[in-house]
Design a protein around this motif. Structure first.
Motif, short mmCIF file in Angstrom:
data_model
loop_
_atom_site.label_atom_id
_atom_site.label_comp_id
_atom_site.label_asym_id
_atom_site.label_seq_id
_atom_site.Cartn_x
_atom_site.Cartn_y
_atom_site.Cartn_z
N LYS A 1 -17.24 -17.84 -29.30
CA LYS A 1 -17.44 -19.21 -29.83
C LYS A 1 -18.01 -20.11 -28.74
N CYS B 1 -21.65 -19.16 -28.25
CA CYS B 1 -22.40 -19.61 -29.42
C CYS B 1 -22.70 -21.10 -29.31
N SER B 2 -21.69 -21.86 -28.97
CA SER B 2 -21.86 -23.31 -28.85
C SER B 2 -22.81 -23.63 -27.69
N PRO C 1 -19.00 -22.87 -38.91
CA PRO C 1 -18.89 -23.90 -37.87
C PRO C 1 -17.94 -25.03 -38.26
N SER D 1 -26.45 -22.83 -28.63
CA SER D 1 -27.07 -23.80 -29.54
C SER D 1 -27.32 -25.13 -28.86
N LYS D 2 -26.57 -25.43 -27.79
CA LYS D 2 -26.76 -26.70 -27.09
C LYS D 2 -27.62 -26.56 -25.85
#
Ligand code: AFP
Length: 338
Positions: free
Chosen positions: A45, A48-49, A191, A52-53
């Motif tokens: 997680k 993943c975060s 999400p 994406s950022k």
């Protein structure tokens, strides 16, 4: 899949619930695996975060270090590795960690030690980060023989001894694919809930596929069986249509497509790289384990991939994995060449 029904689904099978259900089949189980997995999920997680950022957070670009394979190490690789190492140690369920990013195996301090060994590539396909192409985390889990006395030999086990393996793909969705030895299941991160929900139960790879996946830029250095196989994919002589070529260059993404759509993924040996490129412990073994669990096969050019016993932790191996019949074809070509 019925999307409308999905939208109204109220009985959510989270990854934790799924693994707890599996555990009830083993009365002796102490819940250690569920705890370990929840720490792996936390790492996924986080990555993943971060992925994406990454553009926003200015994480793209080099961290100014080179890893032991001499590849450029990006900021996200460094970060992901740190997060996974810390999460795995703090689970209290691991004794040895092997990461693509660390030259040596990490032996967990006795005060935090557990009985699991985790081999992993925290961010595979990192050359794809800067253009936003799917990347992933790959992991395999072994059990140590003697928890009080873990040694490097506990890591150098054949792939067939894995007790679980999986990957998390950071793509258009964040998808975690896991096997604990009784089939393969896929979970998608919701999400809004922050939970991985079972979306692909009991994945079975099609017996034969229509896609081959290989870096054809290496063709001039291939051996005869690989050359013949790819030639047959393009110019079939049995009346079948030519196969499609798909190659992303991120093992997780290429294997994920192969698992769902069928076909074959090849990273063969060649004259320049006699052992291929991919690393046995944290690329070839986990993906081969998943393929077999889904009804496919994985072959090295000489033997079943999961039968190999690594001599060192960062060892490489050629691999041909995917649909049962497609791998059977390449096995026949290698048998004829020897
Ligand atoms: P990077 O992490 O350096 O991008 O390598 C990715 C990888 O290990 C694996 O994910 C790919 O399948 C394979 O290498 C691609 O290798 P080629 O670039 O030689 O095709």
């Amino acid at each position: 899949m019925d999307h409308e029904a999905d939208a109204h689904r109220t009985d959510l099978m989270t990854i934790t619930r799924h693994v707890l259900n599996e555990q009830t089949k083993y009365p002796e189980s102490r819940g250690d695996f569920t705890i370990l997995l929840s720490h792996i999920v936390l790492g996924c997680k986080f990555v993943c975060s971060s992925v994406s950022k990454a553009g926003l957070a200015k994480l793209f670009g080099l961290a100014g270090e080179t890893n032991i394979q001499g590849e450029e190490q990006k900021k996200l690789d460094v970060l992901s590795n740190e997060v996974f190492v810390k999460a795995l140690i703090s689970s209290g369920r691991t004794c040895i960690l092997v990461s693509e990013e660390n030259e040596e195996a990490i032996f967990v301090d006795p005060s935090k030690r557990g009985r699991y060994i985790v081999v992993f590539d925290p961010l595979d396909g990192s050359s794809n980060i800067d253009c936003g192409v799917s990347i992933g985390t790959i992991f395999g889990i072994y059990l140590v023989k003697d928890e009080e006395n873990p040694t490097i030999d506990d890591v150098l086990q054949a792939g067939k001894n894995l007790v679980a393996a999986g990957y998390c793909m950071y793509g258009s969705a964040c998808t975690l694919v896991l096997s604990t030895g009784s089939g393969v299941n896929g979970f998608t991160l919701d999400p809004s809930l922050g939970e991985f929900i079972l979306t692909h139960p009991n994945i079975k790879i099609p017996k034969k596929g229509k896609i081959y996946s290989v870096n054809e830029g290496n063709a001039k250095n291939w051996d005869e069986p690989t050359t013949k196989f790819v030639e047959k994919c393009k110019f079939p002589t049995d009346g079948s249509p030519p196969r499609s070529l798909r190659y992303i260059g991120s093992m997780v993404a290429d294997v994920h497509r192969t698992l769902l759509y069928g076909g074959i993924f090849l990273y063969p040996a060649d004259k320049k790289s006699p052992n291929g490129k991919l690393r046995l412990l944290y690329e070839v073994f986990p993906m081969s384990y998943l393929m077999e669990q889904a009804g496919g096969q994985a072959f090295t050019g000489k033997q079943r991939a999961l039968d190999l016993v690594p001599g060192k932790i960062h060892e490489r191996s050629p691999v041909f994995l995917g649909s049962y019949d497609d791998v059977e074809e390449i096995k026949t070509l290698y048998a004829a060449a020897n």
